[in-house]
Scaffold this active site. Structure first.
Site, PDB file in Angstrom:
ATOM      1  N   HIS A  86     -24.903  23.768  62.714  1.00 32.98           N
ATOM      2  CA  HIS A  86     -23.503  23.586  63.105  1.00 32.98           C
ATOM      3  C   HIS A  86     -22.635  24.430  62.192  1.00 32.98           C
ATOM      4  O   HIS A  86     -22.786  24.392  60.967  1.00 32.98           O
ATOM      5  CB  HIS A  86     -23.080  22.112  62.985  1.00 32.98           C
ATOM      6  CG  HIS A  86     -21.623  21.916  63.288  1.00 32.98           C
ATOM      7  ND1 HIS A  86     -21.134  21.848  64.574  1.00 32.98           N
ATOM      8  CD2 HIS A  86     -20.540  21.843  62.464  1.00 32.98           C
ATOM      9  CE1 HIS A  86     -19.830  21.726  64.541  1.00 32.98           C
ATOM     10  NE2 HIS A  86     -19.438  21.713  63.269  1.00 32.98           N
ATOM     11  N   ASP A 165     -15.880   9.313  69.202  1.00 29.93           N
ATOM     12  CA  ASP A 165     -15.336  10.481  68.504  1.00 29.93           C
ATOM     13  C   ASP A 165     -14.394  11.269  69.399  1.00 29.93           C
ATOM     14  O   ASP A 165     -13.347  11.743  68.959  1.00 29.93           O
ATOM     15  CB  ASP A 165     -16.454  11.399  68.008  1.00 29.93           C
ATOM     16  CG  ASP A 165     -15.851  12.657  67.396  1.00 29.93           C
ATOM     17  OD1 ASP A 165     -15.161  12.525  66.368  1.00 29.93           O
ATOM     18  OD2 ASP A 165     -16.003  13.751  67.975  1.00 29.93           O
ATOM     19  N   ARG A 172      -6.394  11.842  66.394  1.00 33.62           N
ATOM     20  CA  ARG A 172      -6.133  12.442  65.070  1.00 33.62           C
ATOM     21  C   ARG A 172      -5.304  13.713  65.222  1.00 33.62           C
ATOM     22  O   ARG A 172      -4.437  14.019  64.389  1.00 33.62           O
ATOM     23  CB  ARG A 172      -7.458  12.749  64.368  1.00 33.62           C
ATOM     24  CG  ARG A 172      -8.154  11.505  63.841  1.00 33.62           C
ATOM     25  CD  ARG A 172      -9.599  11.782  63.461  1.00 33.62           C
ATOM     26  NE  ARG A 172      -9.713  12.906  62.569  1.00 33.62           N
ATOM     27  CZ  ARG A 172     -10.733  13.771  62.565  1.00 33.62           C
ATOM     28  NH1 ARG A 172     -11.737  13.625  63.399  1.00 33.62           N
ATOM     29  NH2 ARG A 172     -10.752  14.770  61.720  1.00 33.62           N
ATOM     30  N   SER A 187     -16.961  12.860  62.249  1.00 35.46           N
ATOM     31  CA  SER A 187     -16.760  13.364  63.607  1.00 35.46           C
ATOM     32  C   SER A 187     -17.849  14.387  63.953  1.00 35.46           C
ATOM     33  O   SER A 187     -18.529  14.291  64.983  1.00 35.46           O
ATOM     34  CB  SER A 187     -15.366  13.999  63.689  1.00 35.46           C
ATOM     35  OG  SER A 187     -15.215  14.785  64.832  1.00 35.46           O
ATOM     36  N   LYS A 191     -21.756  13.608  66.394  1.00 38.81           N
ATOM     37  CA  LYS A 191     -22.192  14.374  67.572  1.00 38.81           C
ATOM     38  C   LYS A 191     -23.546  15.030  67.320  1.00 38.81           C
ATOM     39  O   LYS A 191     -24.403  15.060  68.197  1.00 38.81           O
ATOM     40  CB  LYS A 191     -21.139  15.433  67.927  1.00 38.81           C
ATOM     41  CG  LYS A 191     -19.878  14.785  68.512  1.00 38.81           C
ATOM     42  CD  LYS A 191     -18.751  15.773  68.718  1.00 38.81           C
ATOM     43  CE  LYS A 191     -18.069  16.130  67.429  1.00 38.81           C
ATOM     44  NZ  LYS A 191     -16.691  16.546  67.505  1.00 38.81           N
TER      45      LYS A 191
HETATM   46  N1  URA Z   1     -14.622  19.464  64.418  1.00 37.15           N
HETATM   47  C1  URA Z   1     -14.952  18.224  64.853  1.00 37.15           C
HETATM   48  O1  URA Z   1     -15.837  18.059  65.688  1.00 37.15           O
HETATM   49  N2  URA Z   1     -14.292  17.177  64.325  1.00 37.15           N
HETATM   50  C2  URA Z   1     -13.334  17.306  63.403  1.00 37.15           C
HETATM   51  O2  URA Z   1     -12.795  16.314  62.966  1.00 37.15           O
HETATM   52  C3  URA Z   1     -12.987  18.603  62.972  1.00 37.15           C
HETATM   53  C4  URA Z   1     -13.661  19.673  63.493  1.00 37.15           C
END
Ligand code: URA
Length: 435
Positions: A86, A165, A172, A187, A191
């Site tokens: 990621h 999320d 947010r 977050s 995932k």
């Molecule tokens: N990318 C995400 O998936 N979540 C965040 O909070 C910030 C960047």
């Protein structure tokens, strides 16, 4: 149904600096997903978390609760190790494209769930979607079959992946609570954990074009994510990498695919190759595979073979030519010298203004819009030589791209030519798990 906690108690506990219990966390995430905890209550809690922080056990539990809010991809039926990467996002960051097939060459499965871009950073899916016929929305059965046959898949997250999320991230965004490191880390990791991978390598970018502008914050984020991974039983490590200047020469969508294909053909810009190989080594090591040379698999065409099969398995034509923009404009050097600044944020915003990025989730991105850098940081230029070409599908966007370059770095401009300048190291640090 009687609820076992009261949202106000959870908010005030965090507001007053107390750690939340496991049960409070499980409940608040679940109740928020069900709509029992109201948006204004979750806003208050997110702000309290931003101001008060969370302990490692709290963040890990919060992440697990978000992962559990949806379905988890079950990859244990595969006959090989799984590993994913990621990136926190950057300018010219096309590394996923050559990296995924490269790692799959070595007999591991790479399930890469990616996103679309927003703002100045490009999204991996936007780049892939410039390949005619290529599809990101795959069924679980397709993902599993492709991982078995090809070993590599890049696809979009389904609605069932960490829905808590999805809802919280949108909240947010409009409540000034994106910047909380525990909330960012949980977050991203919720995932990635839901995607079912057993190992994960994080590319945490730092610099003007990155989410984290400052090295200490980037390290803090990397540490938080690596800890969450370890607590969830996912072998996780992170590289901290430079994003003060764009990666490679192409910034956009289709032009980044073309550059990735150059890398897969054994060529391409040195920095893109270096980072691709460094991340491949890290991913393979996370699966216990050492003593192999990923650079060789780029040079001898094995990674290209996997790329072609991976693209074709998702309906794409790997031989399709790069679409070219109808409107281009060259930026030339106004003196002899060395490129001493090529600012990632300035170039990223220029590409966005030219149509390569989106401002809203449902905007369309232009396949051939973007910037091509003929010269990069540290290279010599002569007066009148082309430094970069701006490309757009909509002529009216060209002045906006040029303005973005001029306004970058507080009006000093995205590009500076002086007497000295050099590209620094790309990999800045390594963060390993402490269990
Ligand atoms: N990318 C995400 O998936 N979540 C965040 O909070 C910030 C960047």
């Amino acid at each position: 149904m009687t609820e076992r906690h009261d949202a106000v108690d959870v908010i005030t506990a965090k507001r007053d600096g107390r750690a939340l219990t496991d049960d409070q966390i499980d409940w608040v995430i679940d109740a928020y997903t069900r709509g029992v905890v109201a948006q204004e209550q979750m806003s208050a809690l997110a702000m309290a978390i931003l101001l008060r922080g969370m302990t490692r056990p709290e963040v890990s539990r919060w992440t697990a609760a978000m992962t559990e809010s949806g379905q988890r991809l079950e990859l244990s039926g595969l006959d090989r190790p799984t590993v994913d990467k990621h990136s926190t996002g950057g300018v010219g960051d096309k590394i996923t494209l050559p990296l995924v097939p490269l790692v799959a060459v070595f007999g591991v499965a790479v399930p890469q769930v990616s996103g679309r871009g927003l703002g100045h950073t490009g999204g991996t899916l936007d780049k892939f979607e410039t390949i005619p016929g290529w599809r990101a929305d795959l069924s679980t059965a397709h993902i599993m079959a492709q991982l078995r046959d090809v070993g590599a898949v890049v696809c979009a997250a389904g609605a069932s992946l960490a829905p808590a999320d999805r809802k919280l991230y949108a909240l947010r965004d409009v409540t000034g609570t994106v910047e909380s490191i525990p909330l960012i880390a949980s977050s991203i990791m919720s995932k990635k954990i839901a995607e079912g991978t057993r190992a994960l390598v994080l590319d945490v970018k730092v610099g003007s074009g990155a989410f984290m502008k400052d090295r200490n914050h980037a390290l803090e984020l990397a540490r938080a994510m690596v800890d969450i991974g370890a607590d969830a039983g996912v072998t996780t490590s992170a590289l901290l990498t430079d994003m003060s200047t764009p990666l490679g020469r192409a910034v956009g969508n289709a032009n980044e695919v073309a550059e990735a294909v150059e890398v897969l053909a054994g060529g391409g810009p040195d920095d893109v190759v270096e980072l691709t190989v460094a991340l491949a080594r890290e991913m393979l090591a996370a699966c216990g595979i050492t003593g192999v040379d990923p650079a060789e698999a780029l040079a001898d065409g094995r990674a290209m073979d996997v790329w072609r099969r991976m693209v074709a398995a998702q309906g794409g034509d790997p031989m399709a030519p790069e679409p070219l923009a109808p409107h281009t404009e060259a930026v030339v050097a106004d003196r002899d010298g060395v490129i001493s600044r090529m600012d990632a944020l300035g170039v990223g915003i220029a590409a966005w203004r030219l149509g390569a990025g989106r401002s809203h989730q449902d905007d369309r991105v232009a396949a051939s819009a973007g910037v091509y850098l003929h010269k990069t940081l540290g290279q010599h230029v002569h007066k009148g030589e082309i430094i970069m070409t701006l490309c757009t599908e909509t002529e009216a966007r060209m002045p906006r791209g040029l303005l973005a370059l001029a306004e970058a770095c507080a009006g000093r401009g995205a590009v500076e030519i002086s007497d000295v300048g050099a590209r620094g190291p790309i990999v800045l640090d390594h963060v390993a798990a402490v269990v």
